[in-house]
Design an enzyme around this catalytic site. Sequence first.
Site, PDB file in Angstrom:
ATOM      1  N   GLU A 294      40.997  46.798  27.357  1.00 38.33           N
ATOM      2  CA  GLU A 294      39.971  46.684  28.400  1.00 38.33           C
ATOM      3  C   GLU A 294      39.054  47.905  28.461  1.00 38.33           C
ATOM      4  O   GLU A 294      37.839  47.795  28.671  1.00 38.33           O
ATOM      5  CB  GLU A 294      40.651  46.481  29.766  1.00 38.33           C
ATOM      6  CG  GLU A 294      39.700  46.269  30.915  1.00 38.33           C
ATOM      7  CD  GLU A 294      38.868  45.014  30.763  1.00 38.33           C
ATOM      8  OE1 GLU A 294      39.405  43.914  30.861  1.00 38.33           O
ATOM      9  OE2 GLU A 294      37.637  45.147  30.532  1.00 38.33           O
TER      10      GLU A 294
ATOM     11  N   LYS B 247      30.721  48.551  20.975  1.00 41.17           N
ATOM     12  CA  LYS B 247      31.062  47.786  22.182  1.00 41.17           C
ATOM     13  C   LYS B 247      30.445  46.389  22.146  1.00 41.17           C
ATOM     14  O   LYS B 247      31.100  45.404  22.511  1.00 41.17           O
ATOM     15  CB  LYS B 247      30.606  48.556  23.420  1.00 41.17           C
ATOM     16  CG  LYS B 247      31.441  49.826  23.638  1.00 41.17           C
ATOM     17  CD  LYS B 247      30.761  50.766  24.626  1.00 41.17           C
ATOM     18  CE  LYS B 247      31.621  51.980  24.936  1.00 41.17           C
ATOM     19  NZ  LYS B 247      30.880  53.029  25.661  1.00 41.17           N
TER      20      LYS B 247
ATOM     21  N   GLY C 105      33.951  58.434  31.606  1.00 41.40           N
ATOM     22  CA  GLY C 105      34.552  59.449  32.471  1.00 41.40           C
ATOM     23  C   GLY C 105      36.016  59.152  32.712  1.00 41.40           C
ATOM     24  O   GLY C 105      36.487  58.028  32.529  1.00 41.40           O
TER      25      GLY C 105
HETATM   26  P1  NAP Z   1      39.576  63.516  23.875  1.00 45.38           P
HETATM   27  O1  NAP Z   1      39.391  64.148  25.202  1.00 45.38           O
HETATM   28  O2  NAP Z   1      38.932  64.110  22.681  1.00 45.38           O
HETATM   29  O3  NAP Z   1      41.155  63.422  23.627  1.00 45.38           O
HETATM   30  C1  NAP Z   1      41.707  63.086  22.385  1.00 45.38           C
HETATM   31  C2  NAP Z   1      43.193  63.400  22.443  1.00 45.38           C
HETATM   32  O4  NAP Z   1      43.797  62.963  21.226  1.00 45.38           O
HETATM   33  C3  NAP Z   1      43.515  64.887  22.597  1.00 45.38           C
HETATM   34  O5  NAP Z   1      44.617  65.064  23.454  1.00 45.38           O
HETATM   35  C4  NAP Z   1      43.889  65.319  21.177  1.00 45.38           C
HETATM   36  O6  NAP Z   1      44.866  66.352  21.131  1.00 45.38           O
HETATM   37  C5  NAP Z   1      44.522  64.034  20.644  1.00 45.38           C
HETATM   38  N1  NAP Z   1      44.390  63.919  19.195  1.00 45.38           N
HETATM   39  C6  NAP Z   1      43.251  63.807  18.479  1.00 45.38           C
HETATM   40  N2  NAP Z   1      43.521  63.725  17.162  1.00 45.38           N
HETATM   41  C7  NAP Z   1      44.867  63.787  17.073  1.00 45.38           C
HETATM   42  C8  NAP Z   1      45.762  63.750  15.983  1.00 45.38           C
HETATM   43  N3  NAP Z   1      45.327  63.635  14.727  1.00 45.38           N
HETATM   44  N4  NAP Z   1      47.106  63.816  16.239  1.00 45.38           N
HETATM   45  C9  NAP Z   1      47.557  63.927  17.506  1.00 45.38           C
HETATM   46  N5  NAP Z   1      46.741  63.958  18.587  1.00 45.38           N
HETATM   47  C10 NAP Z   1      45.425  63.890  18.364  1.00 45.38           C
HETATM   48  O7  NAP Z   1      39.106  62.000  23.910  1.00 45.38           O
HETATM   49  P2  NAP Z   1      38.916  61.035  25.164  1.00 45.38           P
HETATM   50  O8  NAP Z   1      37.562  61.232  25.742  1.00 45.38           O
HETATM   51  O9  NAP Z   1      40.098  61.082  26.038  1.00 45.38           O
HETATM   52  O10 NAP Z   1      38.840  59.607  24.427  1.00 45.38           O
HETATM   53  C11 NAP Z   1      40.004  58.982  23.947  1.00 45.38           C
HETATM   54  C12 NAP Z   1      39.654  57.563  23.508  1.00 45.38           C
HETATM   55  O11 NAP Z   1      39.135  56.835  24.620  1.00 45.38           O
HETATM   56  C13 NAP Z   1      38.568  57.475  22.429  1.00 45.38           C
HETATM   57  O12 NAP Z   1      38.844  56.381  21.598  1.00 45.38           O
HETATM   58  C14 NAP Z   1      37.296  57.228  23.230  1.00 45.38           C
HETATM   59  O13 NAP Z   1      36.317  56.569  22.483  1.00 45.38           O
HETATM   60  C15 NAP Z   1      37.842  56.331  24.308  1.00 45.38           C
HETATM   61  N6  NAP Z   1      37.064  56.302  25.555  1.00 45.38           N
HETATM   62  C16 NAP Z   1      36.668  57.453  26.148  1.00 45.38           C
HETATM   63  C17 NAP Z   1      35.980  57.404  27.346  1.00 45.38           C
HETATM   64  C18 NAP Z   1      35.514  58.635  28.048  1.00 45.38           C
HETATM   65  O14 NAP Z   1      34.781  58.496  29.024  1.00 45.38           O
HETATM   66  N7  NAP Z   1      35.904  59.822  27.616  1.00 45.38           N
HETATM   67  C19 NAP Z   1      35.720  56.155  27.938  1.00 45.38           C
HETATM   68  C20 NAP Z   1      36.144  54.985  27.295  1.00 45.38           C
HETATM   69  C21 NAP Z   1      36.831  55.071  26.121  1.00 45.38           C
HETATM   70  P3  NAP Z   1      44.532  67.832  21.694  1.00 45.38           P
HETATM   71  O15 NAP Z   1      44.340  67.660  23.175  1.00 45.38           O
HETATM   72  O16 NAP Z   1      45.748  68.634  21.381  1.00 45.38           O
HETATM   73  O17 NAP Z   1      43.297  68.272  20.994  1.00 45.38           O
HETATM   74  N1  HSE Z   2      31.153  58.056  25.204  1.00 45.00           N
HETATM   75  C1  HSE Z   2      31.281  56.797  25.834  1.00 45.00           C
HETATM   76  C2  HSE Z   2      30.089  56.564  26.736  1.00 45.00           C
HETATM   77  C3  HSE Z   2      32.548  56.753  26.620  1.00 45.00           C
HETATM   78  O1  HSE Z   2      29.386  57.531  27.053  1.00 45.00           O
HETATM   79  O2  HSE Z   2      29.849  55.426  27.133  1.00 45.00           O
HETATM   80  C4  HSE Z   2      32.836  55.401  27.236  1.00 45.00           C
HETATM   81  O3  HSE Z   2      33.140  54.467  26.250  1.00 45.00           O
END
Ligand code: NAP
Ligand code: HSE
Length: 432
Positions: free
Chosen positions: A131, A207, A305
């Site tokens: 989701e 998306k 976020g």
């Molecule tokens: P993030 O803050 O960069 O966090 C990534 C996490 O994964 C970190 O804890 C990192 O470890 C860990 N990681 C990365 N590579 C790794 C590896 N090779 N082995 C083990 N751990 C690893 O990313 P995020 O923003 O939370 O996003 C996570 C996912 O959700 C992505 O697919 C993104 O597209 C999706 N998403 C994000 C958002 C948003 O608003 N941020 C919204 C919707 C979907 P460390 O902490 O030790 O570096």
């Molecule tokens: N980087 C993405 C955005 C996170 O700004 O929409 C949510 O999928």
Amino acid sequence: MERKTFRIGFIGMGTVAQGVWKHLEGNCGRISASLGADYELAGACVRDASKKRGVSIPSEKLTENPFDIINDPSIDIVCELMGGTDKAFDVTIGALKAGKVVVSANKAVICKKGAEIFETARKFGGAYFFEASVAGGIPIIKVLREGLVANSFSLIYGILNGTCNYILTRMERENAAYETIIEDARRLGYVEADESLDIDGWDAAHKICILAYLAHGVWIDPEKMLVSGIRGIRLEDMMWARDFDSRIKLVASVRKNGDGALFASVYPALLPLSDVVANVNGVYNAVSLSGDVVGRTVHIGRGAGQDATASAVIADIADAVRYLMGAPVMPLANAGENAKFAALEDVSGEFYLRMEVPDQSGVLASIASDLAAEEISIELLQQRKHDTPGRAWLLLTTHATTEAAVKRACERLRGAKYIFGEPFVLRIWRGE
Ligand code: NAP
Ligand code: HSE
């Protein structure tokens, strides 16, 4: 009946996962009461276990080896929240093969490998929930798969990237430079680890590709879509768009033409202010769905976020728990239709062209003649003051023409002595 406890493991403990951990821990009583089951936060795999995080996780629950999570027989649900494609795919497949239910927010891996992931889930009797992969906190996947299951969709469009909408909104409201705004977007946790995914339109393309799959049962390769991001948009464009009763938004869409051919795209467009989507600002996303039974519905909410995304991930964890307690999984997508794709060159629309020109006689006539040579008819034409003496900005909008004609006209204009550089082109969005 005996009350069950499910154990949840995390791959990744960054922005999103910390939000999920925080809310599952902080709202445990309320969430487990609505689930009818208990849960435990079993552990998390990260890249660097020594990093300071916003949630406190006992060191014995942290690992740098994903297999410690996916091969732990006591873990029922694995949340893949690490991002990226290759390693995330391996971890997902490994977890599904180990009999886990997987929850993911990773649109990039779904878009690239969704077919294999769904097939592995099916083959190994597991389930995969995603989701949070589209439109952050808006439960749009549930809407498509469940609430609007009666419908065939002629048009799905909207704002699917929170980062770009946040940047465009602040550019327009504050006349602020892109570089300072993106720094704030990073700090707020909106931006992908690879930020060109946001800025160049690929994240929105991933998306819309997922929504297209759910609506039409076919995977569209983003490499074959028209994908264009927000680079090159000037503060002046944001301002001038208002003179055309429009606002510039990064619009992702999948349209089914009268002949059944699908066309998916992502591009910055002038949206008429009369469209509710044009008035969705900041990090908010909007998804407009036109179904043959329901008509048009529009869904709005925070698109990126920590907390908004955590809300969607926790909804999936709830579905995962229900699945583990015996509830069936909803079919993934509408029955695969016989896919036909519209060719980009043939797609027609109206365009906005901005050109930097010498402020002298004959320029207008030459440009009009180049456009006429491609049978492009001008709808509105305006000249604007330029900061450099001897130069002017020329803005024009066209009547309906084809992508191919505009491409050819730009080739003619590029390098001509009556224009500096090349025209900057935006599309004008027409919903139906
Ligand atoms: P993030 O803050 O960069 O966090 C990534 C996490 O994964 C970190 O804890 C990192 O470890 C860990 N990681 C990365 N590579 C790794 C590896 N090779 N082995 C083990 N751990 C690893 O990313 P995020 O923003 O939370 O996003 C996570 C996912 O959700 C992505 O697919 C993104 O597209 C999706 N998403 C994000 C958002 C948003 O608003 N941020 C919204 C919707 C979907 P460390 O902490 O030790 O570096
Ligand atoms: N980087 C993405 C955005 C996170 O700004 O929409 C949510 O999928």
